[in-house]
Scaffold this active site. Sequence first.
Site, short mmCIF file in Angstrom:
data_model
loop_
_atom_site.label_atom_id
_atom_site.label_comp_id
_atom_site.label_asym_id
_atom_site.label_seq_id
_atom_site.Cartn_x
_atom_site.Cartn_y
_atom_site.Cartn_z
N CYS A 109 -0.93 -7.45 -0.82
CA CYS A 109 -2.30 -7.83 -0.45
C CYS A 109 -2.52 -9.33 -0.71
O CYS A 109 -1.86 -10.15 -0.10
CB CYS A 109 -3.30 -6.95 -1.21
N HIS A 152 -1.55 -1.56 0.01
CA HIS A 152 -1.22 -1.41 -1.40
C HIS A 152 -0.22 -0.26 -1.59
O HIS A 152 -0.63 0.90 -1.66
CB HIS A 152 -2.48 -1.09 -2.21
N GLU A 156 1.25 0.64 -4.20
CA GLU A 156 1.00 1.31 -5.49
C GLU A 156 -0.17 2.28 -5.41
O GLU A 156 -0.41 3.04 -6.34
CB GLU A 156 0.78 0.25 -6.59
#
Lengths: 203, 247
Positions: free
Chosen positions: A79, A182, A184
């Site tokens: 990001c 993202h 994660e």
Amino acid sequence: MKVGILDYNACNLSSVFSSLYRLGINPVVINKSEIIPKMDKLIIPGVGAAKNCIDYLKYNSLIEPIKVFLANKPVLGICLGMQIFAKKLYENGLSEGIGHIDGEVKKLNTKINFNIGWKEVKFFKKIDKEIKIENLSSFYYCHSYYLSSKKNDYCVGISYVEKNSEIPAIIFKDNFIGTQFHPEKSQINGNKFLEFFLNWKRN
Amino acid sequence: MSFIRIIPSLLLSKKKLVKGKNFTNHINAGYPSTTCLALESQKCDEIILIDLDSYKNIQCPDFSSLSEISKIISTPLTFGGGIKNIEQAKKAFKLGADKIYLSQTLFNNKDIISKIKKIFGSQSIVAGINIITHNQKNYLLEDKEKKIDIFEHIKSLIKCGVGEIKITYVNNEGTNKGMNLDLSKKIISIIDLPIIFEGGLGNVEQIIDMIKIGANSFAIGSMIIFKDYNIYKIKQHLFNKGYKVRF
């Protein structure tokens, strides 16, 4: 393998940390420039505002060590962590980026100036034969600025924020992999992506 | 076309999850981290976690539960309820929140928006709008004197830099009687931000009614906590009706 996560004092560091930890890695949180060269891989997380982040990196003399690291070893930017590798960023005023990617970071030019939610990633090139992520897999996005570039050679996947309004999803250049989404926070697909980065060896 | 977002909205009190009706009568609804893990495996698109005790000013936000949850899930997490200053917001982000949910603090402390925006960006701020309906008129729950216009309030928050809006129909909350379609329609036509709707959803048909008027993000509570639904089942229903959902 030593994987460093850069702490710029305004990121979702613990989410990236926990995701890697669950994949069997014990990451090193980096807040001093001298630790960077000791790492094998470097991850720069997202969630933050561009100007604040760049100012922090400059003030703490982190830009140069990142550039040196990138010349030899793999870096993943997530990001905002990807966006700072552009030449210019316009969030909260103009700031100068690391400049590895020939592009500018601008406000989304869509009806709703935010892209929050899951989007499919359309791959048109493979980063690597090892990547086991299927075309049109979904990943989580949360941003209002995007990387705009006239040269698209290094963009390997895109997502559509609205119909006919595409943004780069995955950027790949030399030792650098950048994602606007993202990993994660992208459940199984995200884990696969992080696993790919952890195993990734530059040919 | 974007995916429909199905977002469990969880209330935290004394390190447990609770669920009530019209913002009162809360009863135990499970353990936070295991519930979140189960919801992740059901493919929820995000999770909203609101600390009720902190919202009621009984204590500081429950950062330890937030931390425990974020360690085991890789699902986007919005945390809030009684966040009053930038230090608390910073701490929440550091512990794994992706977005911060603000509601009552926005009435007396709009400055917090610009402070968060400067460090974390607008996309990280969700503004909570709690709407109560009284004598067929709509008010903000926190506006005791019933003077503030809902739309003026939302517009001023957008101007300050919030990135997303969560609308909660307080009267409908926990009742399963569906949402205020007319007001929702008006909100969608006026507000150019991602909007999450909450309060009143009890079945898939009510979600479809909302999708038909243009809504695409839903926070649900009692539907998954006290009913025989789960996220996957809801999505499967929506998918069967031709709507775009993520599995």
